[in-house]
Design a protein around this motif. Structure first.
Motif, PDB file in Angstrom:
ATOM      1  N   LEU A  22      88.244 -53.597 113.529  1.00 48.43           N
ATOM      2  CA  LEU A  22      86.980 -54.339 113.503  1.00 48.43           C
ATOM      3  C   LEU A  22      86.781 -55.129 112.214  1.00 48.43           C
ATOM      4  N   GLY A  23      87.515 -54.745 111.189  1.00 51.36           N
ATOM      5  CA  GLY A  23      87.308 -55.315 109.861  1.00 51.36           C
ATOM      6  C   GLY A  23      86.406 -54.394 109.065  1.00 51.36           C
ATOM      7  N   ALA A  24      86.711 -54.222 107.800  1.00 50.18           N
ATOM      8  CA  ALA A  24      85.936 -53.323 106.948  1.00 50.18           C
ATOM      9  C   ALA A  24      84.473 -53.746 106.843  1.00 50.18           C
ATOM     10  N   ALA A  25      84.186 -55.021 107.086  1.00 49.87           N
ATOM     11  CA  ALA A  25      82.807 -55.507 107.017  1.00 49.87           C
ATOM     12  C   ALA A  25      81.916 -54.887 108.084  1.00 49.87           C
ATOM     13  N   ARG A  26      82.507 -54.254 109.090  1.00 44.60           N
ATOM     14  CA  ARG A  26      81.737 -53.626 110.173  1.00 44.60           C
ATOM     15  C   ARG A  26      81.498 -52.139 109.952  1.00 44.60           C
ATOM     16  N   LEU A  27      81.972 -51.604 108.826  1.00 42.80           N
ATOM     17  CA  LEU A  27      81.765 -50.193 108.507  1.00 42.80           C
ATOM     18  C   LEU A  27      80.749 -50.079 107.386  1.00 42.80           C
ATOM     19  N   VAL A  28      79.792 -49.177 107.543  1.00 44.87           N
ATOM     20  CA  VAL A  28      78.793 -48.940 106.505  1.00 44.87           C
ATOM     21  C   VAL A  28      78.753 -47.450 106.183  1.00 44.87           C
ATOM     22  N   PHE A  29      78.534 -47.151 104.928  1.00 42.33           N
ATOM     23  CA  PHE A  29      78.437 -45.771 104.491  1.00 42.33           C
ATOM     24  C   PHE A  29      77.205 -45.115 105.081  1.00 42.33           C
ATOM     25  N   GLY A  30      77.386 -43.904 105.558  1.00 41.78           N
ATOM     26  CA  GLY A  30      76.278 -43.078 106.018  1.00 41.78           C
ATOM     27  C   GLY A  30      76.433 -41.697 105.415  1.00 41.78           C
ATOM     28  N   SER A  31      75.376 -41.155 104.852  1.00 41.81           N
ATOM     29  CA  SER A  31      75.476 -39.851 104.195  1.00 41.81           C
ATOM     30  C   SER A  31      75.253 -38.694 105.168  1.00 41.81           C
ATOM     31  N   HIS A  49      92.858 -45.045 102.873  1.00 48.16           N
ATOM     32  CA  HIS A  49      94.047 -45.831 102.559  1.00 48.16           C
ATOM     33  C   HIS A  49      93.848 -47.262 103.052  1.00 48.16           C
ATOM     34  N   ILE A  50      92.919 -47.933 102.400  1.00 50.18           N
ATOM     35  CA  ILE A  50      92.617 -49.335 102.678  1.00 50.18           C
ATOM     36  C   ILE A  50      92.421 -50.010 101.324  1.00 50.18           C
ATOM     37  N   PRO A  51      92.402 -51.330 101.261  1.00 47.37           N
ATOM     38  CA  PRO A  51      92.222 -51.996  99.964  1.00 47.37           C
ATOM     39  C   PRO A  51      90.942 -51.539  99.245  1.00 47.37           C
ATOM     40  N   ALA A  52      91.024 -51.479  97.929  1.00 46.19           N
ATOM     41  CA  ALA A  52      89.886 -51.036  97.114  1.00 46.19           C
ATOM     42  C   ALA A  52      88.637 -51.865  97.371  1.00 46.19           C
ATOM     43  N   ALA A  53      88.798 -53.153  97.574  1.00 47.61           N
ATOM     44  CA  ALA A  53      87.639 -54.016  97.844  1.00 47.61           C
ATOM     45  C   ALA A  53      86.959 -53.611  99.149  1.00 47.61           C
ATOM     46  N   ASP A  54      87.726 -53.194 100.135  1.00 45.03           N
ATOM     47  CA  ASP A  54      87.148 -52.748 101.409  1.00 45.03           C
ATOM     48  C   ASP A  54      86.411 -51.427 101.234  1.00 45.03           C
ATOM     49  N   ARG A  55      86.994 -50.496 100.462  1.00 49.78           N
ATOM     50  CA  ARG A  55      86.301 -49.221 100.203  1.00 49.78           C
ATOM     51  C   ARG A  55      84.976 -49.475  99.505  1.00 49.78           C
ATOM     52  N   GLU A  56      84.980 -50.370  98.524  1.00 52.86           N
ATOM     53  CA  GLU A  56      83.752 -50.696  97.792  1.00 52.86           C
ATOM     54  C   GLU A  56      82.712 -51.300  98.725  1.00 52.86           C
ATOM     55  N   ALA A  57      83.141 -52.205  99.602  1.00 52.90           N
ATOM     56  CA  ALA A  57      82.210 -52.853 100.534  1.00 52.90           C
ATOM     57  C   ALA A  57      81.581 -51.832 101.478  1.00 52.90           C
ATOM     58  N   ILE A  58      82.372 -50.899 101.961  1.00 51.52           N
ATOM     59  CA  ILE A  58      81.870 -49.865 102.871  1.00 51.52           C
ATOM     60  C   ILE A  58      80.841 -48.995 102.165  1.00 51.52           C
ATOM     61  N   ALA A  59      81.057 -48.718 100.891  1.00 49.81           N
ATOM     62  CA  ALA A  59      80.176 -47.822 100.136  1.00 49.81           C
ATOM     63  C   ALA A  59      78.786 -48.391  99.886  1.00 49.81           C
ATOM     64  N   GLY A  60      78.578 -49.692 100.059  1.00 47.52           N
ATOM     65  CA  GLY A  60      77.239 -50.215  99.791  1.00 47.52           C
ATOM     66  C   GLY A  60      76.980 -51.652 100.199  1.00 47.52           C
ATOM     67  N   PRO A  61      77.780 -52.597  99.728  1.00 45.04           N
ATOM     68  CA  PRO A  61      77.488 -54.005 100.006  1.00 45.04           C
ATOM     69  C   PRO A  61      77.427 -54.377 101.493  1.00 45.04           C
ATOM     70  N   ASN A  62      78.196 -53.721 102.335  1.00 44.37           N
ATOM     71  CA  ASN A  62      78.130 -54.061 103.770  1.00 44.37           C
ATOM     72  C   ASN A  62      76.737 -53.795 104.325  1.00 44.37           C
ATOM     73  N   LEU A  63      76.169 -52.661 103.985  1.00 42.12           N
ATOM     74  CA  LEU A  63      74.827 -52.334 104.476  1.00 42.12           C
ATOM     75  C   LEU A  63      73.784 -53.256 103.868  1.00 42.12           C
ATOM     76  N   ALA A  64      73.928 -53.555 102.589  1.00 43.62           N
ATOM     77  CA  ALA A  64      72.988 -54.483 101.940  1.00 43.62           C
ATOM     78  C   ALA A  64      73.010 -55.839 102.637  1.00 43.62           C
ATOM     79  N   ARG A  65      74.202 -56.316 102.986  1.00 43.54           N
ATOM     80  CA  ARG A  65      74.320 -57.590 103.690  1.00 43.54           C
ATOM     81  C   ARG A  65      73.687 -57.497 105.080  1.00 43.54           C
ATOM     82  N   LEU A  66      73.955 -56.400 105.790  1.00 43.17           N
ATOM     83  CA  LEU A  66      73.406 -56.207 107.138  1.00 43.17           C
ATOM     84  C   LEU A  66      71.877 -56.196 107.106  1.00 43.17           C
TER      85      LEU A  66
END
Length: 70
Positions: A22-31, A49-66
């Motif tokens: 789906l692309g890392a942009a479609r994953l958002v962190f949930g606690s 085991h994905i690029p560091a930029a994708d891990r960072e995006a999942i941890a916060g920026p993806n949800l902020a963008r959404l």
């Protein structure tokens, strides 16, 4: 318009597969708080085991963008 959140998904390979499919942009962190441990949920994102930029995006920026907070 599908987004997946990560809490309670104990198969890291599934999150890695979804990141590719789906692309890392479609994953958002949930606690999953208070039912799941926040530290453990964050650690699972850090260990993917994905690029560091994708891990960072999942941890916060993806949800902020959404939520249009970015």
């Amino acid at each position: 318009n599908v987004y997946l959140q990560t809490s309670g998904i104990y198969r890291e390979d599934w999150m890695e597969d979804m990141s590719q499919a789906l692309g890392a942009a479609r994953l958002v962190f949930g606690s999953g708080a208070p039912y799941y441990d926040l530290g453990f949920e964050l650690e699972r994102i850090r260990r993917l085991h994905i690029p560091a930029a994708d891990r960072e995006a999942i941890a916060g920026p993806n949800l902020a963008r959404l939520l249009n907070l970015a």
